[in-house]
Design a protein around this motif. Structure first.
Motif: not given
Ligand SMILES: C[S@@+](CC[C@H](N)C(=O)[O-])C[C@H]1O[C@@H](n2cnc3c(N)ncnc32)[C@H](O)[C@@H]1O
Length: 240
Positions: A66, A79, A83, A110, A116, A132-134, A137, A163-165, A180-182
Protein backbone atom coordinates in the motif's frame (compact mmCIF):
# COMPACT_ATOMS: atom_id res chain seq x y z
CA UNK A 1 14.72 -14.09 -9.17
CA UNK A 2 16.32 -11.00 -7.52
CA UNK A 3 19.89 -10.13 -8.60
CA UNK A 4 22.63 -10.62 -5.99
CA UNK A 5 23.65 -6.93 -6.28
CA UNK A 6 20.10 -5.76 -5.54
CA UNK A 7 19.89 -8.10 -2.54
CA UNK A 8 23.19 -6.66 -1.21
CA UNK A 9 21.94 -3.08 -1.75
CA UNK A 10 18.71 -3.91 0.06
CA UNK A 11 20.60 -5.44 2.99
CA UNK A 12 22.93 -2.38 3.20
CA UNK A 13 19.97 0.03 3.17
CA UNK A 14 18.13 -1.94 5.85
CA UNK A 15 21.21 -2.26 8.08
CA UNK A 16 22.22 1.40 8.03
CA UNK A 17 22.29 2.86 11.57
CA UNK A 18 21.33 -0.42 13.33
CA UNK A 19 22.82 -1.92 16.50
CA UNK A 20 24.91 -5.14 16.07
CA UNK A 21 22.03 -7.24 17.49
CA UNK A 22 19.58 -5.68 15.02
CA UNK A 23 22.07 -6.28 12.19
CA UNK A 24 22.27 -10.00 13.02
CA UNK A 25 18.49 -10.34 13.34
CA UNK A 26 17.71 -8.44 10.12
CA UNK A 27 20.42 -10.28 8.18
CA UNK A 28 18.98 -13.65 9.21
CA UNK A 29 15.46 -12.50 8.29
CA UNK A 30 16.64 -11.30 4.86
CA UNK A 31 18.47 -14.57 4.16
CA UNK A 32 15.40 -16.60 5.20
CA UNK A 33 13.07 -14.41 3.08
CA UNK A 34 15.36 -14.68 0.02
CA UNK A 35 15.70 -18.46 0.44
CA UNK A 36 11.90 -18.82 0.59
CA UNK A 37 11.56 -16.71 -2.57
CA UNK A 38 13.82 -18.99 -4.62
CA UNK A 39 12.54 -22.32 -3.26
CA UNK A 40 10.74 -24.79 -5.58
CA UNK A 41 7.53 -24.23 -3.57
CA UNK A 42 7.77 -20.46 -4.18
CA UNK A 43 8.35 -21.04 -7.90
CA UNK A 44 5.26 -23.31 -8.04
CA UNK A 45 3.18 -20.67 -6.22
CA UNK A 46 4.37 -17.98 -8.68
CA UNK A 47 3.43 -20.16 -11.67
CA UNK A 48 -0.05 -20.84 -10.19
CA UNK A 49 -0.47 -17.09 -9.52
CA UNK A 50 0.33 -16.33 -13.17
CA UNK A 51 -1.91 -19.04 -14.70
CA UNK A 52 -5.05 -16.86 -14.77
CA UNK A 53 -3.19 -14.07 -16.61
CA UNK A 54 -1.64 -16.47 -19.13
CA UNK A 55 -5.12 -17.75 -19.97
CA UNK A 56 -6.93 -14.39 -20.23
CA UNK A 57 -4.17 -11.94 -21.12
CA UNK A 58 -4.84 -9.98 -17.92
CA UNK A 59 -2.50 -8.46 -15.34
CA UNK A 60 -3.52 -9.67 -11.87
CA UNK A 61 -0.50 -11.47 -10.42
CA UNK A 62 2.19 -10.28 -8.03
CA UNK A 63 1.98 -8.27 -4.83
CA UNK A 64 1.78 -4.50 -4.26
CA UNK A 65 2.46 -2.75 -0.97
CA UNK A 66 0.00 0.00 0.00
CA UNK A 67 2.92 2.39 0.56
CA UNK A 68 3.54 2.31 -3.22
CA UNK A 69 -0.04 3.44 -4.00
CA UNK A 70 -1.89 6.78 -3.97
CA UNK A 71 -4.13 6.15 -0.99
CA UNK A 72 -4.84 8.36 2.04
CA UNK A 73 -2.29 7.45 4.69
CA UNK A 74 -4.80 7.18 7.53
CA UNK A 75 -6.85 4.62 5.57
CA UNK A 76 -3.76 2.81 4.22
CA UNK A 77 -2.65 2.20 7.81
CA UNK A 78 -5.89 0.26 8.39
CA UNK A 79 -5.56 -1.92 5.30
CA UNK A 80 -3.37 -4.57 3.68
CA UNK A 81 -1.62 -4.60 0.32
CA UNK A 82 -2.48 -6.33 -2.90
CA UNK A 83 -2.29 -10.04 -3.61
CA UNK A 84 -4.79 -11.83 -5.85
CA UNK A 85 -7.15 -14.63 -4.88
CA UNK A 86 -6.81 -17.94 -6.68
CA UNK A 87 -10.59 -18.47 -6.72
CA UNK A 88 -10.57 -21.76 -4.79
CA UNK A 89 -12.13 -20.34 -1.60
CA UNK A 90 -14.68 -18.42 -3.66
CA UNK A 91 -15.86 -21.58 -5.43
CA UNK A 92 -15.87 -23.64 -2.24
CA UNK A 93 -17.85 -20.97 -0.38
CA UNK A 94 -20.45 -20.61 -3.15
CA UNK A 95 -20.97 -24.38 -3.08
CA UNK A 96 -21.13 -24.47 0.72
CA UNK A 97 -23.56 -21.53 0.86
CA UNK A 98 -25.84 -23.38 -1.56
CA UNK A 99 -26.86 -20.16 -3.28
CA UNK A 100 -27.89 -19.57 -6.88
CA UNK A 101 -25.29 -16.99 -8.05
CA UNK A 102 -27.71 -15.73 -10.71
CA UNK A 103 -29.84 -14.19 -7.91
CA UNK A 104 -26.94 -12.56 -6.05
CA UNK A 105 -24.73 -9.49 -6.41
CA UNK A 106 -21.11 -10.43 -5.75
CA UNK A 107 -19.14 -7.66 -4.02
CA UNK A 108 -15.38 -7.89 -3.54
CA UNK A 109 -14.36 -5.44 -0.79
CA UNK A 110 -10.81 -4.43 -1.73
CA UNK A 111 -10.84 -5.77 -5.28
CA UNK A 112 -7.29 -4.84 -6.30
CA UNK A 113 -6.63 -5.77 -9.92
CA UNK A 114 -10.01 -7.50 -10.13
CA UNK A 115 -9.26 -11.21 -10.35
CA UNK A 116 -11.95 -12.31 -7.85
CA UNK A 117 -14.53 -10.10 -9.60
CA UNK A 118 -13.70 -11.68 -12.97
CA UNK A 119 -13.94 -15.18 -11.48
CA UNK A 120 -17.32 -14.29 -9.94
CA UNK A 121 -18.55 -12.91 -13.27
CA UNK A 122 -17.56 -16.19 -14.91
CA UNK A 123 -19.53 -18.12 -12.26
CA UNK A 124 -22.74 -16.39 -13.34
CA UNK A 125 -23.40 -13.92 -10.52
CA UNK A 126 -26.16 -11.44 -11.41
CA UNK A 127 -23.69 -8.61 -10.81
CA UNK A 128 -19.93 -8.77 -10.19
CA UNK A 129 -18.74 -5.66 -8.34
CA UNK A 130 -15.32 -4.72 -6.97
CA UNK A 131 -14.53 -1.80 -4.66
CA UNK A 132 -10.90 -0.67 -4.50
CA UNK A 133 -9.42 2.49 -2.98
CA UNK A 134 -6.07 2.54 -4.86
CA UNK A 135 -6.51 4.31 -8.23
CA UNK A 136 -3.51 2.51 -9.74
CA UNK A 137 -5.07 -0.91 -9.02
CA UNK A 138 -8.56 0.26 -10.00
CA UNK A 139 -7.28 1.36 -13.45
CA UNK A 140 -5.60 -2.02 -13.97
CA UNK A 141 -8.84 -3.77 -12.92
CA UNK A 142 -10.85 -1.78 -15.48
CA UNK A 143 -8.46 -2.82 -18.27
CA UNK A 144 -8.47 -6.44 -17.02
CA UNK A 145 -12.28 -6.54 -16.98
CA UNK A 146 -12.42 -5.35 -20.59
CA UNK A 147 -9.83 -7.93 -21.71
CA UNK A 148 -11.56 -10.73 -19.80
CA UNK A 149 -14.97 -9.98 -21.30
CA UNK A 150 -13.69 -9.57 -24.85
CA UNK A 151 -11.72 -12.84 -24.56
CA UNK A 152 -15.00 -14.61 -23.69
CA UNK A 153 -14.35 -14.94 -19.93
CA UNK A 154 -17.91 -14.06 -18.98
CA UNK A 155 -21.07 -12.45 -20.22
CA UNK A 156 -21.64 -10.70 -16.87
CA UNK A 157 -20.05 -7.25 -16.95
CA UNK A 158 -17.33 -6.63 -14.33
CA UNK A 159 -18.16 -3.43 -12.40
CA UNK A 160 -15.24 -1.70 -10.70
CA UNK A 161 -15.79 1.14 -8.26
CA UNK A 162 -13.00 3.41 -7.07
CA UNK A 163 -13.55 4.17 -3.40
CA UNK A 164 -13.13 3.13 0.19
CA UNK A 165 -14.78 -0.15 1.12
CA UNK A 166 -15.89 1.34 4.44
CA UNK A 167 -18.08 3.95 2.76
CA UNK A 168 -19.43 1.79 -0.08
CA UNK A 169 -23.22 1.44 -0.04
CA UNK A 170 -24.08 -2.06 -1.33
CA UNK A 171 -26.94 -2.50 -3.82
CA UNK A 172 -30.32 -3.81 -2.68
CA UNK A 173 -31.18 -7.47 -3.24
CA UNK A 174 -29.28 -10.65 -2.30
CA UNK A 175 -25.58 -10.05 -1.59
CA UNK A 176 -22.60 -12.40 -1.65
CA UNK A 177 -19.80 -10.37 -0.05
CA UNK A 178 -16.18 -11.43 -0.50
CA UNK A 179 -13.34 -10.16 1.69
CA UNK A 180 -9.82 -11.48 1.15
CA UNK A 181 -7.95 -10.05 4.10
CA UNK A 182 -8.19 -6.54 2.66
CA UNK A 183 -8.22 -4.63 5.97
CA UNK A 184 -8.32 -4.90 9.74
CA UNK A 185 -11.17 -4.63 12.24
CA UNK A 186 -11.86 -0.87 11.90
CA UNK A 187 -12.82 -1.07 8.22
CA UNK A 188 -14.33 -4.54 8.60
CA UNK A 189 -16.77 -3.08 11.13
CA UNK A 190 -17.67 -0.23 8.75
CA UNK A 191 -18.37 -2.76 5.97
CA UNK A 192 -20.31 -5.08 8.30
CA UNK A 193 -22.47 -2.26 9.63
CA UNK A 194 -23.81 -1.54 6.11
CA UNK A 195 -24.32 -5.23 5.40
CA UNK A 196 -26.16 -5.61 8.72
CA UNK A 197 -28.52 -2.83 7.66
CA UNK A 198 -29.22 -4.66 4.38
CA UNK A 199 -29.85 -7.91 6.24
CA UNK A 200 -32.18 -6.13 8.69
CA UNK A 201 -34.12 -4.83 5.67
CA UNK A 202 -34.68 -8.44 4.60
CA UNK A 203 -32.02 -8.88 1.90
CA UNK A 204 -30.22 -12.25 2.02
CA UNK A 205 -26.54 -11.59 2.87
CA UNK A 206 -23.70 -14.11 2.82
CA UNK A 207 -20.09 -13.15 3.55
CA UNK A 208 -17.00 -15.19 2.80
CA UNK A 209 -13.94 -14.02 4.72
CA UNK A 210 -10.74 -15.45 3.21
CA UNK A 211 -7.51 -15.60 5.24
CA UNK A 212 -9.62 -14.66 8.26
CA UNK A 213 -7.16 -12.88 10.54
CA UNK A 214 -9.70 -10.60 12.25
CA UNK A 215 -12.68 -12.80 13.04
CA UNK A 216 -13.47 -10.77 16.15
CA UNK A 217 -14.99 -8.05 13.94
CA UNK A 218 -17.68 -10.58 12.95
CA UNK A 219 -17.98 -12.60 16.10
CA UNK A 220 -17.78 -10.09 18.99
CA UNK A 221 -21.11 -8.42 18.29
CA UNK A 222 -22.95 -11.74 17.79
CA UNK A 223 -24.65 -10.32 14.70
CA UNK A 224 -23.11 -12.96 12.41
CA UNK A 225 -23.23 -16.75 12.59
CA UNK A 226 -20.45 -19.02 11.36
CA UNK A 227 -22.10 -21.11 8.63
CA UNK A 228 -18.86 -22.84 7.60
CA UNK A 229 -15.39 -22.75 9.11
CA UNK A 230 -12.39 -23.86 7.04
CA UNK A 231 -8.73 -23.26 7.79
CA UNK A 232 -8.45 -20.54 5.14
CA UNK A 233 -11.98 -19.11 4.91
CA UNK A 234 -15.09 -18.62 7.02
CA UNK A 235 -18.65 -18.23 5.78
CA UNK A 236 -20.92 -15.89 7.75
CA UNK A 237 -24.66 -15.37 7.60
CA UNK A 238 -26.77 -12.95 9.70
CA UNK A 239 -27.43 -14.21 13.24
CA UNK A 240 -31.19 -13.72 13.02
C1 LIG B 1 -5.30 -8.99 -0.40
S1 LIG B 1 -5.80 -7.85 -1.68
C2 LIG B 1 -7.22 -8.71 -2.34
C3 LIG B 1 -7.45 -8.45 -3.81
C4 LIG B 1 -8.72 -9.07 -4.39
N1 LIG B 1 -9.83 -8.98 -3.48
C5 LIG B 1 -8.54 -10.51 -4.76
O1 LIG B 1 -9.06 -11.34 -4.01
O2 LIG B 1 -7.91 -10.82 -5.79
C6 LIG B 1 -6.49 -6.53 -0.68
C7 LIG B 1 -6.93 -5.31 -1.47
O3 LIG B 1 -7.70 -4.45 -0.62
C8 LIG B 1 -7.42 -3.11 -0.95
N2 LIG B 1 -7.84 -2.28 0.18
C9 LIG B 1 -7.26 -2.19 1.41
N3 LIG B 1 -7.96 -1.32 2.18
C10 LIG B 1 -9.02 -0.87 1.43
C11 LIG B 1 -10.11 0.02 1.67
N4 LIG B 1 -10.26 0.65 2.84
N5 LIG B 1 -10.99 0.24 0.68
C12 LIG B 1 -10.86 -0.38 -0.53
N6 LIG B 1 -9.84 -1.22 -0.82
C13 LIG B 1 -8.94 -1.48 0.15
C14 LIG B 1 -5.93 -3.12 -1.24
O4 LIG B 1 -5.52 -2.01 -2.01
C15 LIG B 1 -5.79 -4.45 -2.00
O5 LIG B 1 -5.96 -4.27 -3.37
Amino acid sequence: MPKLSSIIDDVKRRLHGRTPAEVVSLTLKTVRHTARGISPAAARARRADQAFDRRWGTDTSGTVNLSALSVARDRALLGFGYQASNGVALDEAVTRAGIDPARYSFIDYGSGKGRAVMIAAARGFQRAIGVEFAPELHDIALANGRRFTSAGGSSTRCEFILGDAGSYEPPTGPIFAYIYNSFGTVILREVLSRLETRAAQGDPVVIVYVNPLNRSAFEDGQRWTVAADRSDWVLYTPAC
